[in-house]
Design a protein around this motif. Sequence first.
Motif, short mmCIF file in Angstrom:
data_model
loop_
_atom_site.label_atom_id
_atom_site.label_comp_id
_atom_site.label_asym_id
_atom_site.label_seq_id
_atom_site.Cartn_x
_atom_site.Cartn_y
_atom_site.Cartn_z
N GLU A 157 0.83 -1.21 0.00
CA GLU A 157 0.00 0.00 0.00
C GLU A 157 0.86 1.25 0.00
O GLU A 157 0.54 2.25 -0.65
CB GLU A 157 -0.95 0.00 1.20
N ALA A 161 2.07 1.71 -3.47
CA ALA A 161 1.00 2.25 -4.30
C ALA A 161 0.89 3.76 -4.10
O ALA A 161 0.75 4.52 -5.06
CB ALA A 161 -0.32 1.57 -3.96
N ALA A 162 0.99 4.19 -2.84
CA ALA A 162 0.89 5.62 -2.56
C ALA A 162 2.04 6.39 -3.20
O ALA A 162 1.84 7.45 -3.78
CB ALA A 162 0.87 5.85 -1.04
N ARG A 163 3.24 5.82 -3.14
CA ARG A 163 4.41 6.49 -3.72
C ARG A 163 4.25 6.62 -5.23
O ARG A 163 4.53 7.68 -5.80
CB ARG A 163 5.69 5.69 -3.43
N ALA A 183 2.54 10.38 -3.83
CA ALA A 183 2.54 10.85 -2.45
C ALA A 183 3.97 10.88 -1.91
O ALA A 183 4.76 9.99 -2.18
CB ALA A 183 1.68 9.93 -1.58
N GLY A 184 4.29 11.91 -1.14
CA GLY A 184 5.60 11.99 -0.50
C GLY A 184 5.61 11.16 0.76
O GLY A 184 4.63 10.49 1.09
N ARG A 207 -1.62 9.27 5.46
CA ARG A 207 -2.84 8.85 4.77
C ARG A 207 -2.96 7.34 4.63
O ARG A 207 -4.06 6.81 4.49
CB ARG A 207 -2.90 9.46 3.37
N VAL A 208 -1.81 6.63 4.62
CA VAL A 208 -1.88 5.19 4.35
C VAL A 208 -1.41 4.36 5.54
O VAL A 208 -2.15 3.50 6.03
CB VAL A 208 -1.04 4.84 3.09
N PRO A 221 -3.49 5.12 9.24
CA PRO A 221 -4.84 4.54 9.35
C PRO A 221 -4.83 3.01 9.44
O PRO A 221 -5.68 2.43 10.10
CB PRO A 221 -5.52 5.00 8.05
N ASN A 222 -3.85 2.39 8.80
CA ASN A 222 -3.79 0.94 8.84
C ASN A 222 -3.35 0.37 10.17
O ASN A 222 -3.61 -0.77 10.49
CB ASN A 222 -2.86 0.42 7.74
#
Lengths: 332, 300
Positions: free
Chosen positions: B185, B188-190, B194-195, B202-203, B206-207
């Motif tokens: 995940e 995926a964000a990178r 996303a920095g 954000r990732v 929350p997990n």
Amino acid sequence: MSIHVNGISKKFGGFQALENLDLTVNTGELIALLGPSGSGKTTLLRIIAGLENADVGRVLFYGEDTTARSVRERQVGFVFQHYALFKHMSVFDNVAFGLRVKRRGERLQKAQIRAKVEEMLGLVQIDWLASRFPSQLSGGQRQRVALARALITEPKVLLLDEPFGALDAKVRKELRRWLRRLHHEMSITSVFVTHDQEEALEVADRVVVMNKGRIEQIGTPEAVYDDPASPFVYEFLGNVNRLEGEGRVSYVRPHDLLVSRNPAGQGTIAARVDHIMPIGPTVRLMLSREGAPDVPIEAELDKESYRELTLREGEQVFVTPRRPRVFEAAPV
Amino acid sequence: MITTTTATTQRPATGTLPQATAEPVWVRVLLTTVALFFLALFLAAPLYIVFSQALSDGFALYLAALTNPDALAAVRLTLLVALIVVPLNLAFGVAAAWAITKFEFLGKGVLLTLIDLPFAVSPVIAGLIFVLLFGAQGVLGPWLDEMDIKIIFAVPGIVLATLFITFPFVARELIPLMQEQGTEEEEAARVLGAGGWATFWRVTLPNIRWGLLYGLILCNARAMGEFGAVSVVSGKIRGLTNTMPLHVEILYNEYNLAAAFAVASLLTLLALVTLVIKSVVEWQGERQRAAALEMRAEEA
């Protein structure tokens, strides 16, 4: 956007994952990286994306060197094997992610983001699932969310890692066709990894067959299937019979074997019928070479010719390779 | 549109077949009774005694014992220590778990072992180590004296000792959780642009939020309840360096039982509240995990 991969090598500990590999993907092409597990296809995809760094070699997008650029800056779309959806976000938030994390100056207004996400969800036909969470979706729906999320930032390059691997056969077929259509509509350069030859042959414009960190052959699906460049490609793509003799190995596809009751000229081999399997419109014969019962031969006939032959298990027949391909004996 | 096939799982009718794990009735009754008896003896009875002793001289005296200036100072100090220690260990625990699970680096094994050290060492030894380091006769003692910094027999020593004792809680809770979740995940964000910070907020966060909260609750409970290490470094100066557990001990040693139990009842209440929050958090975390596992099972 064209992609050039120049002389890439990558080692994981003592394992040579990729060895001095070159590849050119033309703008707008849909390319399949096909190979068994451990052939380095996923590593190559990850290096193109920037998720992995090559030990040696360069990756160029549009002739521009991106080797030093981070994943963030390469702006590729990437679909992960297990989708890697954000579990705690709704479908809408998943798809919107790429737009929301843009730098302040480049970020769109909230309303614009909403409109764009809705449009994208419509395009991949899951607009009715916007408020669901990933755990509430089926495999095929998750796949579409993953694609929508990757495409929302309008990347010029789309990379997919085993995009259909986790789906059941029926959904897989449908999504394949759908991906092809989408690829052409969006005119995006796409590379996808697969170990499924049927998938590669059906979807891709060109297939790159990989083995042990090297490229065995690059060509159109037709070319790699009908005219394999090496024994490996022959054995990996489709069913094939391997016939050995006098320092040479010849390969012939089951449907290129002529089966008859009488010897039919040069190259004919006497064989015994071990097993008859009618599969859909074709009939598969499991034969064994006369005098060498442990050398299996597979032949494929259409229903018509099978009926004419009136074969029974245990009988003797003669098989003649129609288009054998001979290689110097270098065992694979 | 794709058609989704819904598989209806047929449950075998229960009750008709003898189950492999079923024990005779008397065994089940015996085991349950033994378990309940121990629960009563070691949990319920002490709980009852703490509160009955605390209130034995009446509610007015109970309140008086709690509002005594020394008792109030102990409560304040305990809260202060927890307020400093918990955020610090939150930062440390998240950083350590992040480093261990998301990156490969030299000395990872050593770091993992070091995180477990406070669990392995007796708290009294931990306290002694700080005395040997920062005490008047300690290695850094003369220098600290020169700079006029007091650590041992002062609040900084108590904070340090508590910090040491409680630092595994958050990290230990997060490491297995983050290992299980892997890095997909985040990747995926990178890829989506996303920095590092955005990816974390954000990732990742929350997990791990339920696991993190769980670790923080345990960390807090231990920070407030720690006795051994703190008792060595505190010097037990009433109104100054006495935490609640130390205050309870002093009152008890003075045969002031009602007051001792009154303060103890506060700690007990804290434990009960902690247990309730912990169960809620655990239940939430389990739900999140079950959902994640279900997803993975379907894809496999």
